[in-house]
Scaffold this motif. Sequence first.
Motif, short mmCIF file in Angstrom:
data_model
loop_
_atom_site.label_atom_id
_atom_site.label_comp_id
_atom_site.label_asym_id
_atom_site.label_seq_id
_atom_site.Cartn_x
_atom_site.Cartn_y
_atom_site.Cartn_z
N CYS A 11 -12.08 -24.09 31.88
CA CYS A 11 -11.56 -24.94 32.54
C CYS A 11 -12.38 -26.44 32.53
N ALA A 12 -13.77 -26.33 31.92
CA ALA A 12 -14.47 -27.43 31.88
C ALA A 12 -13.91 -28.50 30.80
N PRO A 13 -13.30 -28.05 29.73
CA PRO A 13 -12.77 -29.11 28.95
C PRO A 13 -11.39 -29.46 29.45
N LYS A 14 -11.02 -30.83 29.28
CA LYS A 14 -9.86 -31.44 29.76
C LYS A 14 -8.75 -30.81 29.32
N GLY A 15 -7.78 -30.61 30.37
CA GLY A 15 -6.38 -30.20 29.86
C GLY A 15 -6.26 -28.47 30.07
N PHE A 16 -7.33 -28.01 30.56
CA PHE A 16 -7.06 -26.45 30.42
C PHE A 16 -7.13 -25.93 31.96
N GLN A 17 -6.12 -25.03 32.22
CA GLN A 17 -5.81 -24.62 33.34
C GLN A 17 -6.17 -23.06 33.18
N ALA A 18 -6.28 -22.09 34.12
CA ALA A 18 -6.46 -20.59 34.04
C ALA A 18 -6.22 -20.10 35.52
N SER A 19 -5.96 -18.57 35.29
CA SER A 19 -5.72 -17.92 36.69
C SER A 19 -5.89 -16.47 36.28
N GLY A 20 -5.89 -15.55 37.57
CA GLY A 20 -6.28 -14.15 37.34
C GLY A 20 -5.29 -13.49 38.39
N VAL A 21 -4.98 -12.33 38.07
CA VAL A 21 -4.26 -11.72 39.44
C VAL A 21 -4.19 -10.05 39.12
N HIS A 22 -4.06 -9.45 39.98
CA HIS A 22 -3.92 -7.78 40.07
C HIS A 22 -2.35 -7.64 39.81
N CYS A 23 -2.10 -7.08 38.85
CA CYS A 23 -0.80 -6.68 38.27
C CYS A 23 -0.16 -5.27 38.29
N GLY A 24 -1.27 -4.46 38.71
CA GLY A 24 -0.87 -3.08 38.76
C GLY A 24 -1.42 -1.91 37.76
N ILE A 25 -1.96 -2.66 36.74
CA ILE A 25 -2.52 -1.93 35.57
C ILE A 25 -3.74 -1.02 35.88
N ARG A 26 -4.64 -1.59 36.61
CA ARG A 26 -5.76 -1.10 37.17
C ARG A 26 -5.40 -0.51 38.61
N ARG A 27 -5.92 0.93 38.94
CA ARG A 27 -5.65 1.43 40.13
C ARG A 27 -6.31 0.81 41.36
N ASN A 28 -7.36 0.10 41.08
CA ASN A 28 -8.06 -0.82 42.41
C ASN A 28 -7.46 -2.18 42.47
N LYS A 29 -6.76 -1.96 43.73
CA LYS A 29 -5.77 -3.36 43.90
C LYS A 29 -6.84 -4.56 44.32
N THR A 30 -8.15 -4.13 44.30
CA THR A 30 -8.97 -5.33 44.74
C THR A 30 -9.44 -6.11 43.35
N LYS A 31 -9.21 -5.45 42.32
CA LYS A 31 -9.63 -5.76 40.98
C LYS A 31 -8.56 -6.51 40.22
N LYS A 32 -8.78 -7.89 39.58
CA LYS A 32 -7.65 -8.63 38.88
C LYS A 32 -7.83 -7.74 37.49
N ASP A 33 -6.46 -7.67 37.03
CA ASP A 33 -6.28 -7.16 35.97
C ASP A 33 -5.57 -7.73 34.64
N LEU A 34 -5.16 -8.98 34.99
CA LEU A 34 -4.34 -10.06 34.13
C LEU A 34 -4.92 -11.20 34.24
N ALA A 35 -5.27 -12.07 33.17
CA ALA A 35 -5.87 -13.37 32.87
C ALA A 35 -5.08 -14.07 32.05
N LEU A 36 -5.10 -15.25 32.37
CA LEU A 36 -4.40 -16.48 31.66
C LEU A 36 -5.14 -17.86 31.55
N ILE A 37 -5.00 -18.24 30.33
CA ILE A 37 -5.69 -19.43 30.09
C ILE A 37 -4.54 -20.24 29.43
N VAL A 38 -4.17 -21.82 29.85
CA VAL A 38 -3.04 -22.49 29.15
C VAL A 38 -3.67 -23.92 28.89
#
Length: 406
Positions: A11-38
């Motif tokens: 996200c350091a370059p201009k105009g980029f956003q990102a995120s990450g969540v746990h969606c249920g692929i990994r058993r450990n719910k405290t671990k994020k398992d889905l990431a996005l850069i736009v």
Amino acid sequence: MYIEYINGGVCAPKGFQASGVHCGIRRNKTKKDLALIVSDVMCNAAAIYTTNKVKGAPITVTQHNIQDGRAKAVICNSGNANTCAPNGIEIAKQTCGLLAKELGIKPEDIIISSTGVIGMPLSIEPFETGIPKLVKKLSYEGSDMAAHGIMTTDTLKKECAVSVVIGNKVCHIGGIAKGSGMIHPNMATMLCYLTTDVEITPEMLKKALLRDVADTFNQVSVDGDTSTNDTVAIMANGLAGNTPIDSEGEDFDEFCKALNYVTAVLAKAIAKDGEGATKLLECIVSGAPDKQTARVISKSVITSSLFKSAMFGEDANWGRALCAIGYADAQFDVTKVDIVLSSSKGNVEVCKGAGYNFFSEEEASQILGESEIKILVSLNQGDEKARAWGCDLTYNYVKINGNYRT
């Protein structure tokens, strides 16, 4: 050239956003398992992929999507590689469709990756529930979330960004990566996503990547296994406003140097975070007759299981390093080789002219007791040099991979 390390990752370059969540692929719910850069605007894009004949379904889909050299988003899941999985390509395409609908873009404008266990079924349900949350969490400070979302056995996030002046414009390059095991690339390695606000054509982006990975990601090895999902992808949105880079020249060279700063940091971080590792190994070969010889020899040393084991045991068994140098696929005079072991505790020359050089075992043990070890190899037959990064081979590597699935 002035390059400054900065915060912000992708996200350091201009105009980029990102995120990450746990969606249920990994058993450990405290671990994020889905990431996005736009990106806020359409980007020029390029990618390099694994040379393994067995490839993850997302690679096939991404290759099709960015054949026009354009992309606007990256999505990656961890926990399941979507390789040799039932309906793998269909799942990857459906995922792109779900994300495209949420972002209001075309499915073909998406780079998609997966990482995790090979050969396991993957359901579309986690993506159906996770993608809306993922898009909602998008942030211009979201690189940290994305960096965690792509991790598998990694113990540390891998993130880097720099600013650089190109054509009188302040430009930025950022990156995140994952990789800890199954690391022995022959293209790029693991997963790495790079963003930049530099204006540069897809053709020159691809040329820059190919030039760069030969001395960075291709020079990393943790365990000798080349993954089925290795991908390095870069998106450039041009928001820095520099004169477009469409050919080789000073601006292209400056871009390549800045890119190398980012990728070298990420490559080194991958080696340091090798599964079960306690030591980072960096082999620097100098005095080589040509660049490729230096590359091959440096990687041969840090790939040797015997030498890696010796480093874990803090044993200055330099013969194992010389052995690895000797079977490297390159042409050189081995009788001129010198080897020095180095760390923050000092240096000790253990080999001179491919033979024994008296040294203090006690001093060597203290040097090898540090967490970062350099193996300095002098071939004394040219002016070229190269480096490679690896790690020690420990009991924990076997433990981690002995029950990786279960």
